[in-house]
Scaffold this active site. Structure first.
Site, short mmCIF file in Angstrom:
data_model
loop_
_atom_site.label_atom_id
_atom_site.label_comp_id
_atom_site.label_asym_id
_atom_site.label_seq_id
_atom_site.Cartn_x
_atom_site.Cartn_y
_atom_site.Cartn_z
N GLU A 115 27.70 35.07 -19.57
CA GLU A 115 28.72 34.15 -19.10
C GLU A 115 28.27 32.69 -19.25
O GLU A 115 27.23 32.30 -18.72
CB GLU A 115 29.04 34.48 -17.64
N HIS A 167 33.60 34.23 -18.47
CA HIS A 167 32.93 35.45 -17.98
C HIS A 167 33.00 36.55 -19.05
O HIS A 167 33.50 37.64 -18.82
CB HIS A 167 33.64 35.86 -16.70
O1 TA6 Z 1 29.54 37.61 -13.06
C1 TA6 Z 1 28.96 38.54 -12.28
C2 TA6 Z 1 29.83 38.81 -11.06
O2 TA6 Z 1 29.92 37.69 -10.26
C3 TA6 Z 1 29.29 40.04 -10.33
O3 TA6 Z 1 28.74 39.71 -9.09
C4 TA6 Z 1 30.48 40.98 -10.25
O4 TA6 Z 1 31.14 40.90 -9.09
C5 TA6 Z 1 31.30 40.53 -11.44
O5 TA6 Z 1 31.17 39.16 -11.47
C6 TA6 Z 1 32.73 40.98 -11.49
O6 TA6 Z 1 33.51 40.32 -10.59
P1 TA6 Z 1 35.06 40.75 -10.40
O7 TA6 Z 1 35.60 39.82 -9.35
O8 TA6 Z 1 35.73 40.55 -11.74
O9 TA6 Z 1 35.07 42.18 -9.99
#
Ligand code: TA6
Length: 303
Positions: free
Chosen positions: A274, A171
């Site tokens: 990601e 990510h």
């Molecule tokens: O990768 C995108 C995502 O899934 C978004 O929906 C947002 O929630 C982000 O990840 C961050 O997630 P987190 O759990 O680290 O706050």
């Protein structure tokens, strides 16, 4: 981990003048790499890469000034590892978002120098804790090579007797000078799910320019992506292997305010690209088999 344990890891794995195991933010143990070619950092907490800076270039990864640095919390920025599910667990709303390996300490496996590049390997595996959330036997190994390029490799091994189905993501938070002056190339004509629009399926037309909250899952993607950053006057290339989906995320202003571990204005300085296998393209893995997903990041040009 106490100071003595960190010193012991350094004594065992450290390479003087090149890669040391030291105390990082929040007292968490990290491997700090520094060679003629590159500098970088990786925490044992979540096997989390938090910095990569090739020589003569600016820092490539974004980390929030408001990130938490503690057991049980994810670091906000760098390269969180999402496994064995992505985002919320559809079967269990009480389960931690993005799985459970980004919020726990991994074990250091090795630190290996090859010329001016350094490969740091960490691993984690199933135990009673993980089985509370996911009744499977597995081992994860995450290898990061810090060099003139950044090489990220996640290996998932099915150490059990039944087939596994899992989602996985690197990510990655990229630092940009100003989000409005950045764009992504390489996803033209690709189908995506728009998570900001009731998961509607759409087709990308041309480059991606971020003009509002963006949260998209691009499907059946194998190609490389280029992040063009006019403010920092550079292009970042992201190539990959064994990954069929790409997520692009920027929280924009409102979401940024709602996140306690993220600065209100920091949305202008980052974009997540990601490398992943999520949704319908999750991985099926037979007993005794392993799956290797790779991302290769490089600074293509700097003006
Ligand atoms: O990768 C995108 C995502 O899934 C978004 O929906 C947002 O929630 C982000 O990840 C961050 O997630 P987190 O759990 O680290 O706050």
């Amino acid at each position: 981990m106490n100071l003595a344990a960190i010193a012991e890891l350094d004594r065992h794995f450290g390479i003087p003048g090149i890669a040391r195991v030291v105390v990082g933010n929040g007292g968490l143990a990290k491997v700090a790499v520094n060679t003629r070619e590159t500098a970088g950092e990786m925490y044992l907490h979540g096997a989390h890469v938090t910095s990569w800076q090739p020589r003569d270039a600016e820092e490539v990864l974004f980390v929030s000034a408001k990130s938490r640095w503690e057991d049980g919390r994810a670091i906000r920025g760098g390269v969180p590892i999402c496994f064995p599910w992505f985002a919320d667990n559809a079967n269990d709303p009480s389960a931690p978002a993005h799985g459970f390996v980004r919020t726990k300490a991994w074990q250091l496996e090795s630190i290996v120098q090859a010329g001016d590049a350094v490969t740091v390997s960490m691993f984690t595996e199933s135990n009673d804790d993980t089985k509370r959330w996911w009744p499977a036997d597995f081992q994860l190994v995450f290898r990061t090579t810090f060099g003139s390029e950044l090489n990220l490799e996640l290996v998932v091994r099915n150490t059990g007797a039944t087939s596994l189905r899992f989602e996985e993501a690197l990510h990655t938070y990229f630092r940009v000078g100003q989000i409005e002056k950045a764009q992504l190339q390489g996803l033209n004509a690709v189908h995506y799910v728009d998570k900001t629009d009731s998961n509607r399926k759409k087709i990308q037309q041309g480059s991606i320019v971020i003009v509002s909250e963006t949260d998209r899952v691009y499907l059946n993607t194998k190609g490389a992506i280029e992040l063009e950053d006019q403010a920092l006057r550079r292009r970042i290339g992201v190539a990959k292997e064994n990954s069929l989906t790409t997520v692009v995320w920027n929280p924009w202003a409102e979401k940024a305010k709602a996140m306690s571990d993220f600065g209100d204005a920091e949305w202008t300085q980052m974009i997540c690209i990601e490398t992943c296998n999520v949704s319908d393209l999750a991985v099926e893995l037979a007993p005794g088999q392993q799956h290797r997903m790779k991302a290769l990041v490089r600074v293509v040009t700097r003006d």
